[in-house]
Write a protein that holds these residues in place. Structure first.
Motif, mmCIF file in Angstrom:
data_model
loop_
_atom_site.group_PDB
_atom_site.id
_atom_site.type_symbol
_atom_site.label_atom_id
_atom_site.label_comp_id
_atom_site.label_asym_id
_atom_site.label_seq_id
_atom_site.Cartn_x
_atom_site.Cartn_y
_atom_site.Cartn_z
ATOM 1 N N TYR A 111 0.830 -1.201 0.000
ATOM 2 C CA TYR A 111 0.000 0.000 0.000
ATOM 3 C C TYR A 111 0.870 1.259 0.000
ATOM 4 C CZ TYR A 111 -4.360 -2.548 0.854
ATOM 5 O OH TYR A 111 -5.463 -3.360 0.741
ATOM 6 N N LYS A 112 1.926 1.243 0.796
ATOM 7 C CA LYS A 112 2.785 2.428 0.882
ATOM 8 C C LYS A 112 3.475 2.686 -0.447
ATOM 9 C CE LYS A 112 4.433 5.695 3.540
ATOM 10 N NZ LYS A 112 3.557 6.644 4.255
ATOM 11 N N ALA A 113 3.973 1.628 -1.076
ATOM 12 C CA ALA A 113 4.664 1.790 -2.355
ATOM 13 C C ALA A 113 3.739 2.323 -3.432
ATOM 14 C CB ALA A 113 5.269 0.454 -2.786
ATOM 15 N N ALA A 114 2.464 1.972 -3.339
ATOM 16 C CA ALA A 114 1.484 2.430 -4.329
ATOM 17 C C ALA A 114 0.932 3.814 -3.994
ATOM 18 C CB ALA A 114 0.343 1.422 -4.427
ATOM 19 N N GLY A 115 1.336 4.390 -2.866
ATOM 20 C CA GLY A 115 0.830 5.699 -2.462
ATOM 21 C C GLY A 115 -0.615 5.666 -1.992
ATOM 22 N N THR A 116 -1.064 4.521 -1.487
ATOM 23 C CA THR A 116 -2.459 4.369 -1.064
ATOM 24 C C THR A 116 -2.732 5.178 0.196
ATOM 25 O OG1 THR A 116 -2.437 2.134 -1.976
ATOM 26 C CG2 THR A 116 -4.251 2.687 -0.496
ATOM 27 N N ASP A 117 -3.850 5.878 0.196
ATOM 28 C CA ASP A 117 -4.240 6.723 1.322
ATOM 29 C C ASP A 117 -5.018 5.889 2.339
ATOM 30 O OD1 ASP A 117 -4.786 8.869 2.987
ATOM 31 O OD2 ASP A 117 -6.396 9.663 1.725
ATOM 32 N N VAL A 118 -4.301 5.055 3.087
ATOM 33 C CA VAL A 118 -4.940 4.262 4.146
ATOM 34 C C VAL A 118 -5.112 5.161 5.358
ATOM 35 C CG1 VAL A 118 -4.759 2.251 5.649
ATOM 36 C CG2 VAL A 118 -3.926 2.111 3.295
ATOM 37 N N GLN A 119 -6.350 5.510 5.668
ATOM 38 C CA GLN A 119 -6.601 6.434 6.771
ATOM 39 C C GLN A 119 -6.884 5.724 8.090
ATOM 40 O OE1 GLN A 119 -8.982 9.884 6.117
ATOM 41 N NE2 GLN A 119 -7.920 10.409 4.232
ATOM 42 N N ALA A 120 -7.090 4.415 8.053
ATOM 43 C CA ALA A 120 -7.244 3.657 9.293
ATOM 44 C C ALA A 120 -7.107 2.176 8.988
ATOM 45 C CB ALA A 120 -8.591 3.926 9.961
ATOM 46 N N MET A 121 -6.511 1.447 9.929
ATOM 47 C CA MET A 121 -6.416 -0.002 9.850
ATOM 48 C C MET A 121 -6.708 -0.574 11.224
ATOM 49 S SD MET A 121 -4.294 -2.749 10.767
ATOM 50 C CE MET A 121 -4.059 -4.423 10.165
ATOM 51 N N PHE A 122 -7.549 -1.608 11.265
ATOM 52 C CA PHE A 122 -7.835 -2.318 12.504
ATOM 53 C C PHE A 122 -7.459 -3.782 12.334
ATOM 54 C CE2 PHE A 122 -11.204 0.980 12.294
ATOM 55 C CZ PHE A 122 -10.832 1.728 13.403
#
Length: 468
Positions: A221-232
């Motif tokens: 996700y980080k490499a793709a620039g994904t805007d993950v605003q929360a993870m549980f």
């Protein structure tokens, strides 16, 4: 000093700066009422909307139990167990999960896709030989803001006493078939509904060997620039009774770190200068969860724990924290260690092993409702404001805040609290302004900003950084 009877709070828009100016009267020294110490009204929990109440009613305890029992039936799901045996081992569990998520995706009208996210882990700690690790990922694309992403996870691998023993039975009911079951049940409930943002439901592997699957996933996700605003991550959410008999079936712990795992030296220096170790994105996320999910609709209390995880333990949220994403862990309030990381056996009349009969499925269903309330509220609200800043160039007894516009927001709110308060106490509606001047000293209180959607849903709070 302004007499108490004439104190007032007012708000006016300043057209030149597009800002809101908020002022409030002072109080006599020693006054005890927080509501009298400055502008704004009290912060109140967000009540579930009609769609969320329907989701909570439809969440099915029997389906959760069936998923847990099916996963336990594969004997062991150790990461190094068979990848090809159709009936036993992690490969059989992987294929079953993939098929179940595909059936759920078929109900989504094409909005949900399912994939096997696979890589080969070279030899490493607890991985003695090159090992294929596969995450099962179901992505429900958001209807109006698909680039904003929320992730809910459980790990489907299991272990027994010896972390390298991949042949003995390791049913892994509580740890962590229950977390996988909640993720799958939420996928079923969300698939036929259109959340504004994208929600990912995932079952990851390699957790017991060192969080390998989730670390790989978060890096992708980080490499793709994904805007993950929360993870549980939901990990060990199946039992409400501890080995000492302690019983708490109506509370769930939510672990949320303070000092960010991914903090740089420069960020650490800044944090030390202004405070903020209790205002990390995971802490704001945890406060949000409590505000939307600790209510009569879920039947649960959310006990926020100010730690990244328990002593000597770790979970799949850590990989996301390492990438700078807000993440937190749900875990039952009192654990039974006879039923974790143990070979299935009887000693002195005591049954050991992580077996389904020791799960409280009604409790797990309630934890699922907490997750549903959090995810639906996040995905239905605008995103967390970005670029939140607090001006510090000039010494002054008022405070200037500014922030970036949030897609889909129809307004914004400034929140504040005493520095000793664990949660936000006051909220000020500033309308559509992207800046605000508040008649409170930034040296005395903490500030935050959140976005408001047209449906009344509020985002998590953004803690501002100082700027000139």
């Amino acid at each position: 000093m302004t007499p108490r009877s004439t104190r007032r709070t007012f708000l006016t828009a300043t057209t030149a700066l597009g800002a809101a100016v908020i002022a409030g009267g002072a109080v006599p020294a020693g006054a005890a009422e927080l509501g009298d110490r400055g502008p704004g009204g009290p912060v109140r929990p967000q009540q579930p909307d009609q769609e969320l109440r329907a989701i909570l009613r439809e969440l099915d305890e029997r389906r959760i139990e069936a998923i847990v029992r099916q996963l336990a039936s594969f004997g062991t799901r150790h990461t190094a167990s068979s990848q090809t045996d159709p009936n036993r081992g992690i490969g059989a569990a992987r294929d079953w999960l993939f098929g179940q998520f595909q059936q759920i995706a078929a109900t989504s009208g094409g909005r949900m896709t399912v994939e096997l996210q696979t890589y080969v882990q070279p030899p490493a700690d607890r991985i003695p030989v090159p090992t294929t690790i596969t995450n099962v990922v179901a992505t429900l694309r958001g209807a109006t803001d698909p680039t904003r992403v929320y992730v809910v996870s459980g790990h489907y691998d299991s272990r027994c006493t010896d972390v390298l023993d991949f042949t003995s039975d390791a049913p892994g009911a509580d740890d962590d078939a229950t977390g996988v079951a909640v993720a799958m049940e939420l996928a079923r409930l969300f698939a036929t509904r259109p959340p504004a943002a994208t929600v990912v439901f995932t079952a990851v592997a390699g957790e017991e060997q060192g969080l390998y699957g989730s670390r790989f996933q978060s890096k992708q996700y980080k490499a793709a620039g994904t805007d993950v605003q929360a993870m549980f991550t939901n990990d060990i959410i199946g039992a409400s009774r501890a080995d000492d008999g302690t019983h708490d079936p109506f509370a769930i712990r939510l672990f949320a770190e303070g000092v960010p795992t991914a903090e740089t030296p420069a960020e650490a220096s800044l944090r030390r200068s202004i405070g903020g170790e209790n205002d990390s994105p995971p802490r704001q996320l945890a406060r949000f969860v409590r505000s939307v999910a600790a209510n009569e609709a879920t039947g649960m209390d959310v006990r926020i724990v100010y730690r990244r995880d328990r002593y000597l333990r770790g979970g799949d949220h850590i990989g996301y924290l390492e990438q700078g994403y807000p993440a937190a862990r749900f875990t039952e309030p009192h654990e039974n260690y006879a039923h974790q990381h143990q070979n299935v056996r009887v000693e002195n009349g005591l049954q050991f092993g992580d077996l389904p009969e020791f799960c409280d499925f009604a409790f797990t269903a309630r934890v699922g409702r907490v997750n549903a309330a959090a995810l639906w509220s996040l995905a239905s609200a605008p995103g967390t404001p970005k670029g939140a800043q607090l001006r510090t160039a000039v010494l002054a007894n008022d405070s200037d805040l500014l922030w970036d516009a949030v897609p889909g927001a129809v307004g914004y709110e400034v929140l504040w609290r005493e520095t000793t308060a664990p949660d936000w106490t006051h909220v000020i509606d500033v309308g559509t302004a992207l800046a605000a001047k508040v008649n409170l000293s930034k040296d005395n209180v903490f500030f935050g900003v959140r976005a408001v959607g047209p449906n009344g849903h509020r985002s998590p709070v953004a803690f501002p950084s100082p700027t000139n």
